[in-house]
Design a protein around this motif. Structure first.
Motif, PDB file in Angstrom:
ATOM      1  N   THR A 210     -44.059   0.864   5.652  1.00 52.19           N
ATOM      2  CA  THR A 210     -43.894   0.597   7.083  1.00 52.19           C
ATOM      3  C   THR A 210     -44.141  -0.879   7.378  1.00 52.19           C
ATOM      4  O   THR A 210     -43.364  -1.530   8.105  1.00 52.19           O
ATOM      5  CB  THR A 210     -44.867   1.469   7.899  1.00 52.19           C
ATOM      6  OG1 THR A 210     -44.636   2.841   7.611  1.00 52.19           O
ATOM      7  CG2 THR A 210     -44.686   1.237   9.400  1.00 52.19           C
ATOM      8  N   SER A 211     -45.198  -1.438   6.827  1.00 52.79           N
ATOM      9  CA  SER A 211     -45.552  -2.836   7.094  1.00 52.79           C
ATOM     10  C   SER A 211     -44.501  -3.793   6.541  1.00 52.79           C
ATOM     11  O   SER A 211     -44.115  -4.762   7.207  1.00 52.79           O
ATOM     12  CB  SER A 211     -46.924  -3.148   6.491  1.00 52.79           C
ATOM     13  OG  SER A 211     -47.928  -2.383   7.105  1.00 52.79           O
ATOM     14  N   ALA A 212     -44.049  -3.541   5.310  1.00 53.98           N
ATOM     15  CA  ALA A 212     -43.037  -4.415   4.709  1.00 53.98           C
ATOM     16  C   ALA A 212     -41.737  -4.367   5.495  1.00 53.98           C
ATOM     17  O   ALA A 212     -41.095  -5.406   5.737  1.00 53.98           O
ATOM     18  CB  ALA A 212     -42.800  -4.013   3.255  1.00 53.98           C
ATOM     19  N   HIS A 213     -41.340  -3.176   5.890  1.00 50.99           N
ATOM     20  CA  HIS A 213     -40.112  -3.025   6.677  1.00 50.99           C
ATOM     21  C   HIS A 213     -40.218  -3.789   7.994  1.00 50.99           C
ATOM     22  O   HIS A 213     -39.309  -4.552   8.368  1.00 50.99           O
ATOM     23  CB  HIS A 213     -39.849  -1.536   6.945  1.00 50.99           C
ATOM     24  CG  HIS A 213     -38.583  -1.269   7.675  1.00 50.99           C
ATOM     25  ND1 HIS A 213     -37.522  -0.583   7.131  1.00 50.99           N
ATOM     26  CD2 HIS A 213     -38.171  -1.607   8.939  1.00 50.99           C
ATOM     27  CE1 HIS A 213     -36.527  -0.524   8.001  1.00 50.99           C
ATOM     28  NE2 HIS A 213     -36.913  -1.124   9.115  1.00 50.99           N
ATOM     29  N   ASN A 214     -41.323  -3.596   8.700  1.00 49.75           N
ATOM     30  CA  ASN A 214     -41.467  -4.206  10.028  1.00 49.75           C
ATOM     31  C   ASN A 214     -41.724  -5.703   9.962  1.00 49.75           C
ATOM     32  O   ASN A 214     -41.437  -6.427  10.928  1.00 49.75           O
ATOM     33  CB  ASN A 214     -42.568  -3.494  10.811  1.00 49.75           C
ATOM     34  CG  ASN A 214     -42.140  -2.097  11.241  1.00 49.75           C
ATOM     35  OD1 ASN A 214     -40.946  -1.807  11.365  1.00 49.75           O
ATOM     36  ND2 ASN A 214     -43.096  -1.217  11.452  1.00 49.75           N
TER      37      ASN A 214
ATOM     38  N   GLN B  73     -36.478   4.088  13.145  1.00 54.04           N
ATOM     39  CA  GLN B  73     -36.276   5.204  12.226  1.00 54.04           C
ATOM     40  C   GLN B  73     -37.652   5.675  11.769  1.00 54.04           C
ATOM     41  O   GLN B  73     -38.649   4.949  11.906  1.00 54.04           O
ATOM     42  CB  GLN B  73     -35.476   4.754  10.999  1.00 54.04           C
ATOM     43  CG  GLN B  73     -34.089   4.217  11.307  1.00 54.04           C
ATOM     44  CD  GLN B  73     -33.456   3.615  10.065  1.00 54.04           C
ATOM     45  OE1 GLN B  73     -34.051   2.798   9.388  1.00 54.04           O
ATOM     46  NE2 GLN B  73     -32.234   4.034   9.767  1.00 54.04           N
ATOM     47  N   ILE B  74     -37.715   6.857  11.194  1.00 58.23           N
ATOM     48  CA  ILE B  74     -38.960   7.267  10.542  1.00 58.23           C
ATOM     49  C   ILE B  74     -39.039   6.542   9.196  1.00 58.23           C
ATOM     50  O   ILE B  74     -38.020   6.249   8.566  1.00 58.23           O
ATOM     51  CB  ILE B  74     -39.032   8.798  10.380  1.00 58.23           C
ATOM     52  CG1 ILE B  74     -40.452   9.232   9.999  1.00 58.23           C
ATOM     53  CG2 ILE B  74     -37.999   9.321   9.390  1.00 58.23           C
ATOM     54  CD1 ILE B  74     -40.715  10.710  10.180  1.00 58.23           C
ATOM     55  N   THR B  75     -40.246   6.205   8.768  1.00 69.40           N
ATOM     56  CA  THR B  75     -40.425   5.390   7.561  1.00 69.40           C
ATOM     57  C   THR B  75     -39.746   5.996   6.347  1.00 69.40           C
ATOM     58  O   THR B  75     -39.246   5.278   5.470  1.00 69.40           O
ATOM     59  CB  THR B  75     -41.927   5.189   7.283  1.00 69.40           C
ATOM     60  OG1 THR B  75     -42.519   4.541   8.418  1.00 69.40           O
ATOM     61  CG2 THR B  75     -42.165   4.339   6.055  1.00 69.40           C
ATOM     62  N   THR B  76     -39.707   7.310   6.270  1.00 65.96           N
ATOM     63  CA  THR B  76     -39.093   7.963   5.115  1.00 65.96           C
ATOM     64  C   THR B  76     -37.580   7.747   5.053  1.00 65.96           C
ATOM     65  O   THR B  76     -36.960   8.045   4.029  1.00 65.96           O
ATOM     66  CB  THR B  76     -39.394   9.469   5.150  1.00 65.96           C
ATOM     67  OG1 THR B  76     -39.192   9.950   6.476  1.00 65.96           O
ATOM     68  CG2 THR B  76     -40.831   9.732   4.750  1.00 65.96           C
ATOM     69  N   ALA B  77     -36.989   7.237   6.144  1.00 60.54           N
ATOM     70  CA  ALA B  77     -35.563   6.889   6.136  1.00 60.54           C
ATOM     71  C   ALA B  77     -35.346   5.405   5.875  1.00 60.54           C
ATOM     72  O   ALA B  77     -34.208   4.952   5.798  1.00 60.54           O
ATOM     73  CB  ALA B  77     -34.918   7.275   7.466  1.00 60.54           C
ATOM     74  N   SER B  78     -36.438   4.645   5.738  1.00 51.83           N
ATOM     75  CA  SER B  78     -36.334   3.206   5.523  1.00 51.83           C
ATOM     76  C   SER B  78     -35.693   2.884   4.182  1.00 51.83           C
ATOM     77  O   SER B  78     -35.974   3.544   3.168  1.00 51.83           O
ATOM     78  CB  SER B  78     -37.730   2.582   5.581  1.00 51.83           C
ATOM     79  OG  SER B  78     -37.715   1.252   5.073  1.00 51.83           O
TER      80      SER B  78
END
Length: 544
Positions: free
Chosen positions: A122-126, A182-187
């Motif tokens: 989550t942190s890396a994506h955001n 999105q939900i993190t599992t879809a990242s």
């Protein structure tokens, strides 16, 4: 629970290769891989299922119970599972660590924060999301078109109100543009984490991530934004697989957690490779039914990682077949052989589909209290007609003892399995639309594919950029072979509507969005979170 050092020793792992997270959880160090990378691989077994129903099929339960049963029968076995997401844990499904006497533990910790891997994703994506908007705010040197940014934000929670948002509102807060969560599992970061070979490959994949297009319509990647090294730093620990145990002390590697209806639905390649060096047999699972999880396991994970499964175990319940035969949820406990025999078409379709990959199939009949002997016998007879072995599994009630019949049948299958027969469904050389059409016709049994104007524009972009070599990751309802959740059983001749196609260049696939599927789920009328409570000793209850 045993100390995790004891579980590791049982699996042949020296303590020097453990990075402990308390007494019962551990990361596995890259030094372990260097120590065992030249060892021969064990045999890989995929556990999949018929289309899911409200009664639950027990795919993860069966994976855990089967691993326990094989170990009890003298076969050195390691399980490889996905990490639970807070979305379903606190939303519709509850926990995802098995049940009864076939669970992985400590269940509450695994279901909630575990070792922080999903938080790191989550942190890396955001971070990348923030750096994209900051780049535009600070002058937009790359000429990014704010209206063609495809990188959204993520969180590991079901929150439908965040599906579509507007960012940059207020004076001095950046470009005003539409976006969403999105939900993190879809990242794509989750997909990259689960498909990479190591930290170096992780960086290469993040480099390729498509974030949007410039004013000339050219793609812009994460590498150009300058976010890759910082993102990799946030993921440094998350890339290491996690070791836990079952209730009976069987070693389990739990790593990565993409959903199978909106992502590729498999645990990490790294975790699977570790497990294959540690066990003579590795039992893994892929999310939802075989039309989603198993197809992606074969066509994406195995293809990219160079893996070949030795067998597939297809989980079915009497209740699931009656549901597919038209019985409502509140009547599934009542014997109804007519409906069951009608619903057998769903089982038959999945068996046929798995055969298309050249993988031998074993049907696991997950036993529920109240299943009548006649109903069970109907399923066994159907499997006999299909020429596939079947075994009754009672691992929820009895643990490894209730899985001995299943383990025995699997051992017979593995003795004669030939991984040389394995092959993905489609060739990489096909163009994207042909790959989609092949899955729709051969796995779902639809007659036609209807590409929306947006999907056609996406296909044109894929063609222009020369990206037809990508695999396809179908985002589809798990409840039906079709893109219509209420079309149960084994429908055919329907049309599948493709709403859009997005590019996950780091993961190496195109996400094909069908029907009304969304990548940020919502909470149900009564979320599982309402049943969660903690006593005065800090023990968590209701997370099942």
């Amino acid at each position: 629970m045993k100390l995790i050092t004891e579980v590791a020793a049982q699996a042949g792992i020296d303590e020097e290769h453990l990075e402990l997270y308390g007494k019962y959880k551990s990361k596995l160090s890259p030094s372990l891989w260097e120590d065992m990378k030249n060892k021969p691989d064990g045999k890989l077994v995929l556990v999949t299922a018929v289309n899911p129903t409200p009664a639950g099929e027990g795919k993860t339960l069966t994976t855990i119970g089967l691993a326990q049963a094989l170990n009890a029968a003298g076969v050195k076995t390691v399980a490889a599972l996905r990490e639970p997401s807070l979305g379903p844990c606190l939303g519709m499904k509850g926990g995802a660590t098995g049940g009864g006497k076939s669970q992985i533990v400590p269940a509450d910790e695994i279901n909630l924060h575990f070792t922080g891997d999903i938080h790191a994703v989550t942190s890396a994506h955001n971070l990348l999301s923030a750096m994209i908007d900051n780049h535009i705010f600070q002058g937009n040197e790359l000429g990014l078109d704010p209206q063609r940014i495809v990188w959204k934000r993520v969180m590991d929670m079901n929150d439908r109100s965040l599906r579509n948002i507007v960012t940059g509102l207020g004076d001095g807060n950046g470009a005003v543009r539409e976006s969403g969560f999105q939900i993190t599992t879809a990242s794509e970061i989750m997909a990259v984490l689960c498909l990479c070979d190591n930290l170096s490959d992780l960086k290469k994949r993040i480099n390729r991530i498509l974030i949007g297009y410039d004013q000339e319509g050219q793609p812009v990647t994460a590498e150009q934004i300058g976010a890759v090294e910082a993102m990799a730093a946030l993921l440094k620990e998350a890339v290491k697989p996690n070791l836990v145990q079952t209730l009976e002390g069987t070693p389990v590697i739990v790593h990565g957690g993409p959903f199978a209806n909106i992502a590729h639905g498999c645990s990490s390649v790294i975790g699977t490779r570790y497990a294959l060096k540690l066990g003579d047999v590795v039992v893994t699972e892929a999310g939802f039914g075989a039309d989603l999880g198993a197809e992606k396991f074969m066509d994406i994970k195995c293809r990219q990682a160079g893996l070949a499964p030795s067998a597939a175990v297809l989980v079915v319940t009497v209740k699931s077949l009656k549901y597919n035969g038209g019985v409502p949820k509140n009547e599934l406990q009542i014997e109804n052989r007519s409906a069951l025999n009608s619903g057998l078409s769903n089982l038959e379709r999945h068996v046929e589909n798995l055969g298309k990959f050249g993988v031998p199939v074993l049907v696991a009949i997950n036993h529920f209290e109240g299943d009548s002997p006649e109903e069970i016998n109907d399923v066994v007879e159907a499997c006999r007609r299909l020429n596939v072995p079947a075994a009754i599994s009672k691992v929820w009630a009895e643990g490894s003892a209730g899985g001995q019949e299943l383990a025995s049948e699997l051992k017979k299958l593995l003795d004669h399995s030939d991984t040389e027969r394995f092959a993905p469904l489609y060739e990489n050389e096909l163009d994207i639309s042909s790959k989609i059409t092949k899955i729709v016709r051969e796995v779902y049994r639809g007659a036609e594919v209807n590409f929306s104007p947006a999907a056609k524009r996406s296909l044109a972009v894929i063609e222009r950029l020369g990206l037809n070599n990508l695999q396809v990751c179908m985002a589809k309802t798990p409840y039906s072979f079709s893109d219509q959740p209420r079309l149960l059983g084994a429908p055919k001749g329907f049309t599948v509507g493709i709403r859009d196609i997005t590019l996950s260049l780091g993961a190496g696939f195109a996400v094909v969005i069908t029907g009304n599927i969304v990548t940020m789920p919502g909470l149900p009328a009564k979320p599982a979170a309402e049943a969660l409570w903690m006593d005065e000793d800090g023990v968590i209850h209701g997370l099942v």
